[in-house]
Design a protein around this motif. Structure first.
Motif, mmCIF file in Angstrom:
data_model
loop_
_atom_site.group_PDB
_atom_site.id
_atom_site.type_symbol
_atom_site.label_atom_id
_atom_site.label_comp_id
_atom_site.label_asym_id
_atom_site.label_seq_id
_atom_site.Cartn_x
_atom_site.Cartn_y
_atom_site.Cartn_z
ATOM 1 N N UNK A 53 43.082 -38.545 13.954
ATOM 2 C CA UNK A 53 43.828 -39.083 14.641
ATOM 3 C C UNK A 53 42.779 -39.888 15.955
ATOM 4 N N UNK A 54 43.461 -40.882 16.524
ATOM 5 C CA UNK A 54 42.483 -41.199 17.498
ATOM 6 C C UNK A 54 42.099 -40.386 18.617
ATOM 7 N N UNK A 55 42.620 -39.690 19.510
ATOM 8 C CA UNK A 55 41.993 -38.160 20.314
ATOM 9 C C UNK A 55 40.937 -37.587 20.202
ATOM 10 N N UNK A 56 41.062 -37.317 18.848
ATOM 11 C CA UNK A 56 39.519 -37.133 18.237
ATOM 12 C C UNK A 56 38.622 -37.402 18.696
ATOM 13 N N UNK A 57 38.587 -38.787 18.341
ATOM 14 C CA UNK A 57 37.262 -39.857 18.345
ATOM 15 C C UNK A 57 36.901 -40.485 20.376
ATOM 16 N N UNK A 58 37.116 -39.326 21.004
ATOM 17 C CA UNK A 58 37.348 -40.033 22.328
ATOM 18 C C UNK A 58 35.924 -39.069 22.643
ATOM 19 N N UNK A 59 35.239 -39.718 24.000
ATOM 20 C CA UNK A 59 33.794 -39.227 23.535
ATOM 21 C C UNK A 59 34.316 -39.591 25.423
ATOM 22 N N UNK A 60 34.519 -39.040 26.488
ATOM 23 C CA UNK A 60 34.102 -38.766 27.946
ATOM 24 C C UNK A 60 32.710 -38.905 28.528
ATOM 25 N N UNK A 184 29.976 -41.575 38.081
ATOM 26 C CA UNK A 184 30.846 -42.788 37.276
ATOM 27 C C UNK A 184 31.703 -42.252 35.637
ATOM 28 N N UNK A 185 32.839 -42.622 35.567
ATOM 29 C CA UNK A 185 33.774 -42.097 33.975
ATOM 30 C C UNK A 185 33.594 -44.125 33.276
ATOM 31 N N UNK A 186 32.922 -43.324 32.136
ATOM 32 C CA UNK A 186 33.298 -43.904 30.339
ATOM 33 C C UNK A 186 34.790 -43.217 29.980
ATOM 34 N N UNK A 187 34.932 -44.346 28.962
ATOM 35 C CA UNK A 187 35.373 -43.973 28.056
ATOM 36 C C UNK A 187 34.964 -44.333 26.816
ATOM 37 N N UNK A 188 34.756 -43.412 25.892
ATOM 38 C CA UNK A 188 34.132 -44.779 24.154
ATOM 39 C C UNK A 188 35.179 -43.652 23.390
ATOM 40 N N UNK A 189 35.450 -44.863 22.849
ATOM 41 C CA UNK A 189 35.966 -44.355 21.602
ATOM 42 C C UNK A 189 35.071 -44.554 19.718
#
Length: 772
Positions: A53-60, A184-189
């Protein structure tokens, strides 16, 4: 000589066949293979989300630098670099490119913008809008504003952007997201699934190398998320396996050299283990398309029982007794020990998980191979022994000390049993850990890091999802539109902080058609604009782009262009992550933020069967409980089969002497774990199974010894086996990886208890037999 050559040829052939099988064995890395088998629709849905699922591909990502300005600059530079890499589907850091946003949303404004619900295109309506824009001109301007005004005086595009904006967002400073700690925060999929360690490791390596190039040494990068866990765990397991394995290997070599004082015996003890590994790999190659790396790691641990087989043979060798004769005498006990251990490991099939099935196949094939090699092949290649292990340095002193233990412990066994049962039955802690995360070998500090960054990002509720279902996607969108007013009310009442209903990003075709029907023809619009512009002081020609856009929205290919614009924009990505095809129906998984009252939300759904709240925690706990129930049932069947096997192969008196130390050892192990406040997981059950198999071997061999000399040699073998097992699993118990720590500590406790109880009860029983 012919028998020796044939035995050597058979051993070499098996090892070569194992090498061939290993060279062609495909290794998988999907941790979902070890997840519980789904039993209902909700569990199947959850299992699919965990795996791909998409959540499994999220890197913070969190960037810490000397000051926030530097961190913000690094955030922008890193995001810009990563957006050009096809390995990443999406990179967000809070930046907004207004020109790009307007270009993306403008083709959708007539069909998608909620502003169309109240927009008027007659002369009076246009006049009011132009007067509002005249007031705006006093505080705004520039090329971007002029372009927007010429195409969209109603500001439908801005209304659409605002409707898509989350109600809760991270703190925005210097144009990018920041944590409360100044990171500083980033969200990477990523494009790759989270449970693909190789692909995730490559993506993470790209992120880190790009960051190091940009930052040098004056900033740090914290990276977390499912993909990060997968890659980092592979690295940590490899590092710890190398360190602990190296320590264990050196220690075992030293222990065996001390025990047998022979390099040849040391080499001989490794042959059955090597053959067990070869047979296990061959079985996996024949039975499965690919093998999971964790299967191999656990399997090599579980076939550690096979190390005992050559140890028993070597300890029973002494001058005047050929190795083949010693092996023949040991075979009844060895054969029964292998059969009982294989029965226990066969219970892993009951879990109905491919990873556990691979584990069972590998270990059973390996143990059978090790036993057969120890019985038929190894004795043929060993020379006639020249010394007796009983004359080894210090052994007689150890034997005398251990031989006195049984007399001292025997009266205490009933007390120990009662104390163990009381500890197991008492206590306030839960028996079982039903948390699905207990099946993943993640350190707690990693999870805490991830939770902190998700909280800073104002991520949606990780526990609850709204599940919308219909025959097709259009049906889901209509259902979503019917629920939207109720959900907006819940947000106003504080029941919810925000929601992401799919109709928020894509109206149904019915709503889109209604909105587009409100548009006048280009001629009528041009005339209305001329009158409204003259009355408000604008030049009507300035709004000709709007007329052209209306004409395009009414063209025959308008629907296709709107669909393409939506798919290429941010809404397309959101909707792709939201929609699933599940059991022949279209399903939307809607994220909810800040849910305070699930019951109020349930009430708002008004009993609609196609809209319901999915409690992921409850589904996950039910999945784990079902999984454990199946494994425990399998263990129960295995225990019954084991009892039948013992009664069939041993005289009743011997069978009664074999079982009590095994059962009491398990009670003692559970009591210690209970006293330590440990909640049991599947991995504790596997470890208990291994400890029980070892204890069964100890009890069988002790009870097989029918003379003082045989008992002394059995004690020598069991002492070496128990010491080596305690060493290896004691090291695992010191691991920083929770799963390895659980298995190591459980087996170490179990082996110590099984050894002492088997020694005590077999010695007392043999003395009673001698007295009789």
């Amino acid at each position: 000589m012919k028998a020796r050559d044939a035995a050597l040829a058979a051993i070499v052939a098996l090892l070569l066949l194992g090498a061939w099988a290993a060279s062609g064995l495909r290794l998988g890395s999907d941790l979902a293979r070890f997840m519980p088998d789904a039993r209902d629709a909700d569990q199947r849905l959850l299992r699919g989300e965990l795996g791909s699922g998409p959540a499994s591909r999220i890197l913070l990502l969190a960037i810490a630098a000397g000051d926030e300005a530097r961190a913000a600059g690094l955030s922008r530079e890193l995001a810009a670099r990563l957006r050009t890499d096809p390995a990443f589907a999406q990179v967000l850091n809070g930046e907004i490119d207004e020109s790009a946003m307007l270009a993306t949303l403008m083709p959708l404004r007539f069909s998608h913008s909620p502003g169309m619900d109240v927009a008027r295109f007659d002369v009076d309506g246009l006049y009011e809008v132009l007067l509002e824009r005249l007031a705006d001109l006093g505080g705004a301007g520039g090329e971007a504003f002029d372009t927007l005004l010429a195409h969209d005086p109603h500001f439908l595009t801005l209304a659409l952007a605002e409707s898509w904006q989350p109600l809760q967002e991270p703190t925005l400073r210097d144009g990018v997201w920041f944590t409360g700690n100044g990171e500083a925060l980033l969200l990477v999929q990523t494009e790759a699934a989270g449970f693909d360690p190789q692909a995730q490791a490559a993506a993470i390596a790209t992120i880190r190398s790009t960051f190091e190039t940009l930052a040098g040494n004056d900033a740090t990068l914290l990276l977390t998320g499912a993909g990060s866990f997968s890659a980092r765990m592979s690295e940590r397991v490899a590092a710890e396996a190398g360190l602990l394995g190296g320590i264990a290997l050196v220690s075992l070599v030293a222990m065996l050299l001390l025990a047998y004082r022979s390099a040849l015996f040391l080499l001989a003890s490794a042959v059955p283990m090597a053959c067990a590994a070869a047979a296990g790999v061959i079985a996996l190659r024949l039975g499965f398309d690919e093998a999971h790396g964790i299967t191999l790691a656990f399997a090599f641990t579980l076939i550690g029982v096979a190390q005992d087989y050559p140890v028993h043979l070597l300890s029973h060798l002494h001058p005047g007794v050929p190795p083949a004769v010693a092996a023949r005498r040991l075979w009844p006990a060895l054969r029964l020990g292998v059969a009982s251990t294989a029965v226990a490991y066969a219970s892993l099939f009951s879990g109905q998980a491919e990873g556990l099935a691979q584990l069972a196949v590998f270990t059973i094939a390996g143990l059978l191979a090790a036993a057969l090699v120890s019985r038929y092949l190894l004795p043929q290649v060993l020379p006639m022994p020249r010394r007796d292990v009983l004359h080894g340095p210090g052994f007689r002193r150890w034997a005398q000390r251990l031989d006195g233990i049984d007399g001292g412990l025997w009266p205490l066994l009933p007390v120990l049993l009662l104390a163990g049962v009381a500890l197991i039955a008492g206590g306030q802690r839960n028996w079982w850990n039903n948390d699905l995360s207990s099946l993943t070998p993640l350190p707690q500090e990693w999870l805490l890091e991830d939770m902190r960054l998700r909280a800073e990002l104002a991520s949606p509720d990780a526990r609850h999802l709204l599940l919308l279902s219909a025959a097709d996607r259009e049906g889901v969108l209509r259902l979503s539109e019917s629920l939207a007013p109720r959900f907006d009310t819940l947000v106003e009442e504080g029941v919810l902080a925000d929601h992401s209903l799919p109709s928020r990003y894509q109206p149904s075709r019915q709503v889109q058609s209604w909105r587009l029907s409100k548009l006048p023809t280009p001629e009528v619009l041009r005339a209305a604009l001329a009158d409204a512009s003259e009355a408000s002081g604008f030049d009507a020609a300035f709004f000709e782009p709007m007329v052209q856009d209306v004409a395009a929205a009414q063209a025959p290919d308008a629907a296709a262009r709107i669909a393409a614009a939506q798919a290429d924009g941010p809404a397309g990505m959101r909707l792709a992550a939201m929609f699933r095809e599940h059991q022949g129906r279209s399903v939307a998984l809607v994220q909810l933020s800040g849910l305070q009252d699930p019951q109020a939300l349930e009430a708002a759904l008004d009993g609609r069967p196609d809209a319901r709240i999915l409690d992921l925690k409850a589904v996950a706990e039910g999945m784990v409980a079902d999984y454990r129930s199946r494994v425990v049932s399998g263990l129960g069947i295995a225990a019954a089969a084991l009892l039948v096997l013992l009664c069939a192969c041993l005289r009743p008196r011997r069978a009664i002497r074999v079982l009590p130390p095994v059962l009491l050892g398990l009670v003692a192990t559970l009591a210690v774990l209970r006293l330590a406040g440990v909640e049991l997981t599947l991995f504790h059950l596997i470890a208990l199974m291994l400890a029980a198999g070892l204890g069964m071997d100890y009890a069988l061999f002790f009870n097989h010894a029918d003379s003082a000399g045989s008992r002394a040699r059995t004690l020598h073998a069991v002492l070496i086996s128990a010491a080596s097992t305690l060493l290896v699993f004691g090291l695992l118990g010191a691991s920083s990886i929770p799963v390895l720590r659980a298995i190591g500590s459980t087996v170490a406790i179990g082996v110590a208890a099984q050894f002492l109880l088997a020694l005590c009860m077999s010695g007392a029983a043999q003395r009673r037999t001698a007295d009789d």
